[in-house]
Design a protein around this motif. Sequence first.
Motif, short mmCIF file in Angstrom:
data_model
loop_
_atom_site.label_atom_id
_atom_site.label_comp_id
_atom_site.label_asym_id
_atom_site.label_seq_id
_atom_site.Cartn_x
_atom_site.Cartn_y
_atom_site.Cartn_z
N ARG A 95 -23.94 38.14 84.76
CA ARG A 95 -24.93 39.17 84.46
C ARG A 95 -26.35 38.62 84.44
NH1 ARG A 95 -24.40 42.56 78.94
NH2 ARG A 95 -22.90 43.80 80.13
N ASN A 96 -26.54 37.40 83.92
CA ASN A 96 -27.90 36.89 83.71
C ASN A 96 -28.25 35.81 84.73
OD1 ASN A 96 -26.02 35.14 82.52
ND2 ASN A 96 -27.51 34.35 81.05
N ARG A 97 -28.04 36.14 86.00
CA ARG A 97 -28.32 35.19 87.08
C ARG A 97 -29.77 34.70 87.04
NH1 ARG A 97 -25.83 31.72 90.21
NH2 ARG A 97 -24.15 33.21 90.52
N ASP A 98 -30.72 35.61 86.84
CA ASP A 98 -32.13 35.21 86.86
C ASP A 98 -32.43 34.20 85.75
OD1 ASP A 98 -32.54 36.85 89.00
OD2 ASP A 98 -33.45 38.49 87.85
N VAL A 269 -24.18 31.81 79.43
CA VAL A 269 -23.71 32.43 80.68
C VAL A 269 -23.05 33.75 80.31
CG1 VAL A 269 -22.20 32.22 82.68
CG2 VAL A 269 -23.39 30.20 81.79
N GLU A 270 -23.62 34.82 80.83
CA GLU A 270 -23.23 36.16 80.40
C GLU A 270 -22.42 36.86 81.50
OE1 GLU A 270 -25.62 39.91 78.36
OE2 GLU A 270 -26.64 38.05 78.85
N PHE A 271 -21.32 37.47 81.10
CA PHE A 271 -20.49 38.21 82.05
C PHE A 271 -20.65 39.71 81.81
CE2 PHE A 271 -18.55 34.08 81.50
CZ PHE A 271 -18.19 33.71 82.79
N ASP A 272 -20.55 40.48 82.89
CA ASP A 272 -20.58 41.94 82.75
C ASP A 272 -19.31 42.42 82.05
OD1 ASP A 272 -23.02 43.01 83.75
OD2 ASP A 272 -22.41 42.39 85.77
N LEU A 273 -19.38 43.63 81.51
CA LEU A 273 -18.22 44.22 80.85
C LEU A 273 -17.21 44.74 81.86
CD1 LEU A 273 -19.98 46.17 77.96
CD2 LEU A 273 -18.91 43.91 77.87
N ASP A 274 -17.68 45.02 83.07
CA ASP A 274 -16.77 45.53 84.10
C ASP A 274 -17.22 44.97 85.44
OD1 ASP A 274 -14.69 46.94 85.24
OD2 ASP A 274 -15.12 48.78 84.12
#
Length: 350
Positions: A95-98, A269-274
């Motif tokens: 989710r937080n690529r930037d 490192v953040e992952f999306d919920l879906d």
Amino acid sequence: MQLPRDHIVVLLNALYDMDERTITVQHPAAEIGELLRINLGDPQASTVTVKTGAMTYDSIINDIQREYGDEVYNELPNEAAYVKALVASGLADIRNRDEIDTTIKRYGYQDLHEGHPPRYAGFDTNLLPWRMHDVLGIDPELYGEDGAPKPVNGYTLAEGVDEELKHSHRYGHTAMPAAELADVFGTEFERLDGQPNQDSREMRLGLREYRRLRETRPHDVVASDTGDAGIIAGCKEFYADEPTGVILFSNDYGFVDRAREQKVPAVHVEFDLDVPKTITATWDEIALLLYELAVLFGVIVLPKATLYGAWDGKDEQDWQAETIDVQCRSDDLEDILRRDRAIAETYTHL
């Protein structure tokens, strides 16, 4: 028939040769059913449709927990692991690529020719199963132009992380009896007798990545205790008198906050919920996803073949070789697969 992860693409080739252009990926349990649908087309750009998204999957496994209890529920990957498997395979992004790119740009890309000290990447235990060295695009042998500064120059491998990954991969000690699991999910699960449960299989993925980095990439093995405090303290102490530095990556905000408090660069490192409903992927990415799902679920079902990520005969060597067991339900598929596997093995040994 056993296939190492790197040769699973020959299964896709075999199915394609048999005109199986739509590949459904199913869990044996009727309650879960179809997870994905792969439309095999261009090897560089095929379409994957997510039939059961992570939110829907979460609802399904919660129903299973209510009906069958915690022990059965714990034999299934949670919805977060389901998302992370698609990220690890390259089918979805973090989710937080930037934010990650900004952090690496700030601390990495050391110009060694100008005398800058190397910078290594260190991963928390919760990220090792998900191939972060590749997902983040930081691996020094895979990314960056020749002769130019690399995102990072190698890896920091904390002994505490290694210990945490090894702790939960004992055979069968925490898994429920395979016969009882088969009663709930299907007869396919009878073959999981004596194998690690889901959580331990997930840790196996991480342990293999830890070993891969230690065997093939520049690295520092850092003495440390387990737990956030132990791992961070070990890294801080190791680099206190060294020109080399580390950037720590974790999926745990507490880990990141604790590291930053001690002036150790760290990023969440953040992952999306879906995950997206429709995804374009290469055959290599799809093959990697099949491996990840087979290990996480233990068993997945494709047209004409059932893939076992764990089975009663799987031993340490099989785990090290990242092998799955393919049970063909078609003689023609088995013949093609044997032929293509032999070709792939010959090519590998050239």
